[in-house]
Each structure stands twice: as C-alpha cells, then as structure tokens.
Design a protein around this motif. Structure first.
Motif, PDB file in Angstrom:
ATOM      1  N   LEU A 118       0.821  -1.212   0.000  1.00 22.30           N
ATOM      2  CA  LEU A 118       0.000   0.000   0.000  1.00 22.30           C
ATOM      3  C   LEU A 118       0.852   1.258   0.000  1.00 22.30           C
ATOM      4  CD1 LEU A 118      -2.675  -0.972   2.683  1.00 22.30           C
ATOM      5  CD2 LEU A 118      -2.950  -0.973   0.193  1.00 22.30           C
ATOM      6  N   GLU A 119       0.408   2.240  -0.762  1.00 20.65           N
ATOM      7  CA  GLU A 119       1.049   3.554  -0.765  1.00 20.65           C
ATOM      8  C   GLU A 119       0.856   4.238   0.593  1.00 20.65           C
ATOM      9  OE1 GLU A 119       3.031   4.660  -3.026  1.00 20.65           O
ATOM     10  OE2 GLU A 119       2.613   3.129  -4.511  1.00 20.65           O
ATOM     11  N   ASP A 120      -0.316   4.060   1.180  1.00 22.36           N
ATOM     12  CA  ASP A 120      -0.587   4.539   2.541  1.00 22.36           C
ATOM     13  C   ASP A 120      -1.386   3.449   3.239  1.00 22.36           C
ATOM     14  OD1 ASP A 120      -3.619   5.225   2.610  1.00 22.36           O
ATOM     15  OD2 ASP A 120      -2.912   6.217   0.785  1.00 22.36           O
ATOM     16  N   LEU A 121      -1.269   3.381   4.551  1.00 23.48           N
ATOM     17  CA  LEU A 121      -1.882   2.286   5.299  1.00 23.48           C
ATOM     18  C   LEU A 121      -3.331   2.537   5.697  1.00 23.48           C
ATOM     19  CD1 LEU A 121       1.088   1.163   7.552  1.00 23.48           C
ATOM     20  CD2 LEU A 121       0.213   0.087   5.480  1.00 23.48           C
ATOM     21  N   GLU A 122      -3.905   3.621   5.265  1.00 24.88           N
ATOM     22  CA  GLU A 122      -5.280   3.946   5.658  1.00 24.88           C
ATOM     23  C   GLU A 122      -6.269   2.804   5.398  1.00 24.88           C
ATOM     24  OE1 GLU A 122      -8.612   7.243   4.578  1.00 24.88           O
ATOM     25  OE2 GLU A 122      -6.536   7.889   4.628  1.00 24.88           O
ATOM     26  N   PRO A 123      -6.229   2.139   4.214  1.00 26.08           N
ATOM     27  CA  PRO A 123      -7.230   1.084   3.979  1.00 26.08           C
ATOM     28  C   PRO A 123      -6.864  -0.288   4.547  1.00 26.08           C
ATOM     29  CG  PRO A 123      -5.996   1.482   1.983  1.00 26.08           C
ATOM     30  CD  PRO A 123      -5.520   2.491   2.995  1.00 26.08           C
ATOM     31  N   GLU A 124      -5.804  -0.395   5.343  1.00 29.67           N
ATOM     32  CA  GLU A 124      -5.357  -1.709   5.814  1.00 29.67           C
ATOM     33  C   GLU A 124      -6.472  -2.483   6.519  1.00 29.67           C
ATOM     34  OE1 GLU A 124      -1.869  -3.835   8.479  1.00 29.67           O
ATOM     35  OE2 GLU A 124      -2.024  -1.659   8.493  1.00 29.67           O
ATOM     36  N   ARG A 125      -7.123  -1.884   7.489  1.00 31.79           N
ATOM     37  CA  ARG A 125      -8.185  -2.593   8.229  1.00 31.79           C
ATOM     38  C   ARG A 125      -9.376  -2.900   7.325  1.00 31.79           C
ATOM     39  NH1 ARG A 125      -6.975  -3.039  13.568  1.00 31.79           N
ATOM     40  NH2 ARG A 125      -5.612  -1.458  14.455  1.00 31.79           N
ATOM     41  N   ASP A 126      -9.678  -1.999   6.400  1.00 31.37           N
ATOM     42  CA  ASP A 126     -10.774  -2.246   5.464  1.00 31.37           C
ATOM     43  C   ASP A 126     -10.464  -3.441   4.565  1.00 31.37           C
ATOM     44  OD1 ASP A 126     -12.157  -0.054   6.501  1.00 31.37           O
ATOM     45  OD2 ASP A 126     -11.426   1.304   4.942  1.00 31.37           O
ATOM     46  N   LEU A 127      -9.226  -3.568   4.145  1.00 36.72           N
ATOM     47  CA  LEU A 127      -8.840  -4.699   3.301  1.00 36.72           C
ATOM     48  C   LEU A 127      -8.891  -6.012   4.079  1.00 36.72           C
ATOM     49  CD1 LEU A 127      -5.912  -3.067   1.331  1.00 36.72           C
ATOM     50  CD2 LEU A 127      -8.123  -3.769   0.401  1.00 36.72           C
ATOM     51  N   GLU A 128      -8.517  -5.976   5.343  1.00 35.75           N
ATOM     52  CA  GLU A 128      -8.614  -7.172   6.173  1.00 35.75           C
ATOM     53  C   GLU A 128     -10.081  -7.585   6.334  1.00 35.75           C
ATOM     54  OE1 GLU A 128      -6.475  -5.850   9.609  1.00 35.75           O
ATOM     55  OE2 GLU A 128      -4.528  -6.314   8.713  1.00 35.75           O
ATOM     56  N   ALA A 129     -10.958  -6.613   6.540  1.00 36.30           N
ATOM     57  CA  ALA A 129     -12.396  -6.895   6.653  1.00 36.30           C
ATOM     58  C   ALA A 129     -12.938  -7.429   5.326  1.00 36.30           C
ATOM     59  CB  ALA A 129     -13.153  -5.641   7.077  1.00 36.30           C
ATOM     60  N   LEU A 130     -12.496  -6.853   4.222  1.00 34.17           N
ATOM     61  CA  LEU A 130     -12.917  -7.324   2.902  1.00 34.17           C
ATOM     62  C   LEU A 130     -12.481  -8.770   2.691  1.00 34.17           C
ATOM     63  CD1 LEU A 130     -14.163  -6.828   0.104  1.00 34.17           C
ATOM     64  CD2 LEU A 130     -11.930  -5.914  -0.607  1.00 34.17           C
ATOM     65  N   ALA A 131     -11.278  -9.112   3.113  1.00 37.00           N
ATOM     66  CA  ALA A 131     -10.788 -10.487   2.977  1.00 37.00           C
ATOM     67  C   ALA A 131     -11.667 -11.455   3.760  1.00 37.00           C
ATOM     68  CB  ALA A 131      -9.336 -10.584   3.447  1.00 37.00           C
ATOM     69  N   ARG A 132     -12.071 -11.069   4.967  1.00 39.19           N
ATOM     70  CA  ARG A 132     -12.974 -11.933   5.747  1.00 39.19           C
ATOM     71  C   ARG A 132     -14.310 -12.102   5.030  1.00 39.19           C
ATOM     72  NH1 ARG A 132     -10.533  -8.996   9.789  1.00 39.19           N
ATOM     73  NH2 ARG A 132     -12.264  -7.536   9.990  1.00 39.19           N
ATOM     74  N   GLU A 133     -14.846 -11.002   4.521  1.00 38.10           N
ATOM     75  CA  GLU A 133     -16.138 -11.031   3.830  1.00 38.10           C
ATOM     76  C   GLU A 133     -16.086 -11.908   2.575  1.00 38.10           C
ATOM     77  OE1 GLU A 133     -18.702  -7.799   1.349  1.00 38.10           O
ATOM     78  OE2 GLU A 133     -17.958  -7.145   3.305  1.00 38.10           O
ATOM     79  N   VAL A 134     -15.092 -11.689   1.743  1.00 32.61           N
ATOM     80  CA  VAL A 134     -14.954 -12.474   0.512  1.00 32.61           C
ATOM     81  C   VAL A 134     -14.678 -13.935   0.854  1.00 32.61           C
ATOM     82  CG1 VAL A 134     -13.539 -12.808  -1.567  1.00 32.61           C
ATOM     83  CG2 VAL A 134     -14.244 -10.509  -0.887  1.00 32.61           C
ATOM     84  N   GLY A 135     -13.867 -14.158   1.871  1.00 32.42           N
ATOM     85  CA  GLY A 135     -13.581 -15.523   2.295  1.00 32.42           C
ATOM     86  C   GLY A 135     -14.833 -16.271   2.712  1.00 32.42           C
ATOM     87  N   LEU A 136     -15.696 -15.614   3.459  1.00 27.63           N
ATOM     88  CA  LEU A 136     -16.955 -16.242   3.857  1.00 27.63           C
ATOM     89  C   LEU A 136     -17.829 -16.548   2.649  1.00 27.63           C
ATOM     90  CD1 LEU A 136     -17.869 -14.212   7.062  1.00 27.63           C
ATOM     91  CD2 LEU A 136     -17.306 -16.653   6.929  1.00 27.63           C
ATOM     92  N   GLU A 137     -17.874 -15.636   1.714  1.00 24.16           N
ATOM     93  CA  GLU A 137     -18.675 -15.832   0.501  1.00 24.16           C
ATOM     94  C   GLU A 137     -18.193 -17.027  -0.317  1.00 24.16           C
ATOM     95  OE1 GLU A 137     -18.366 -12.109  -1.574  1.00 24.16           O
ATOM     96  OE2 GLU A 137     -19.537 -11.040  -0.051  1.00 24.16           O
ATOM     97  N   HIS A 138     -16.882 -17.277  -0.304  1.00 22.88           N
ATOM     98  CA  HIS A 138     -16.296 -18.326  -1.141  1.00 22.88           C
ATOM     99  C   HIS A 138     -15.858 -19.563  -0.351  1.00 22.88           C
ATOM    100  CE1 HIS A 138     -16.072 -16.103  -4.972  1.00 22.88           C
ATOM    101  NE2 HIS A 138     -16.076 -15.053  -4.175  1.00 22.88           N
ATOM    102  N   GLY A 139     -16.084 -19.568   0.951  1.00 20.58           N
ATOM    103  CA  GLY A 139     -15.669 -20.708   1.757  1.00 20.58           C
ATOM    104  C   GLY A 139     -14.163 -20.883   1.801  1.00 20.58           C
ATOM    105  N   THR A 140     -13.462 -19.769   1.811  1.00 21.52           N
ATOM    106  CA  THR A 140     -11.995 -19.774   1.770  1.00 21.52           C
ATOM    107  C   THR A 140     -11.458 -18.777   2.783  1.00 21.52           C
ATOM    108  OG1 THR A 140     -12.042 -20.259  -0.592  1.00 21.52           O
ATOM    109  CG2 THR A 140      -9.994 -19.372   0.281  1.00 21.52           C
ATOM    110  N   VAL A 141     -10.432 -19.157   3.508  1.00 20.89           N
ATOM    111  CA  VAL A 141      -9.761 -18.227   4.403  1.00 20.89           C
ATOM    112  C   VAL A 141      -8.754 -17.448   3.573  1.00 20.89           C
ATOM    113  CG1 VAL A 141      -8.241 -17.986   6.395  1.00 20.89           C
ATOM    114  CG2 VAL A 141     -10.046 -19.720   6.408  1.00 20.89           C
TER     115      VAL A 141
END
Length: 107
Positions: free
Chosen positions: A53-76
């Motif tokens: 990342l150029e700046d760390l502002e979206p770091e927590r949002d990306l982690e949350a997105l990974a959890r959300e997408v992971g749940l949708e696809h049955g993948t961690v």
C-alpha cells in the motif's frame, strides 16, 4: 489434487473489489501459497494475499474485505500488508520474492 479454482475465484473476487475501492492506494496485490497453486490437496481452503500500500489507511478495510470475501467463497484469505516504503527496502526478502514468483499478480 485440488484444481485451486475455488481459491482462485476467492482471490480474484478480493482483487476486483479491493481495486474498485482502493485502487489508488494499492501498489501491488499478489495471491500466493499452496492453495493458489492448487497443490493443497483440498486439506484446507486458504490463500494468502500480499498487498503493498502507498498509505496504510485502507489496511483494516482490506482485512475486513478479505474476511467477507472468504466467507462468501468458503476460503480463508490471509492478508499480509506492507507499506510501500518497507516493500522497497525488502523487495529481495524471500517471502516477497516467493509471493511474486509463485503467485497470481493482480496489480
């Protein structure tokens, strides 16, 4: 042996959504690991993502997105975030080199 398609779908979905929302902050986005290569033998459903990342502002949002997408696809989806400056200092680190050499590079 698993063909990795379930994991690849999850990583592609994450990459698409992350780029749509945070494209200007993302310098690199790479999915890697045994699940992405398809050699996990269906033992687990996990994929790793390296996000520079150029700046760390979206770091927590990306982690949350990974959890959300992971749940949708049955993948961690495990996200490893590096600030751009640290990435530049550590480009030759074995972890970073392996991610780029073995992984699916989205950005």
């Amino acid at each position: 042996m698993s063909d990795g398609s379930k994991r690849t779908d999850a990583t592609a979905a994450f990459a698409e959504r992350a780029q749509a929302e945070y494209d200007e902050s993302i310098r690199h986005l790479v999915a890697f690991g045994s699940a992405v290569r398809g050699d996990d033998r269906d033992v687990h459903s996990e994929a790793e993502l390296l996000v520079v990342l150029e700046d760390l502002e979206p770091e927590r949002d990306l982690e949350a997105l990974a959890r959300e997408v992971g749940l949708e696809h049955g993948t961690v989806l495990e996200v490893h975030v590096l600030p751009a400056g640290r990435y530049e200092e550590r480009e030759d680190h074995p972890f970073v080199e392996r991610a780029f050499a073995e992984g699916d590079v989205y950005v």
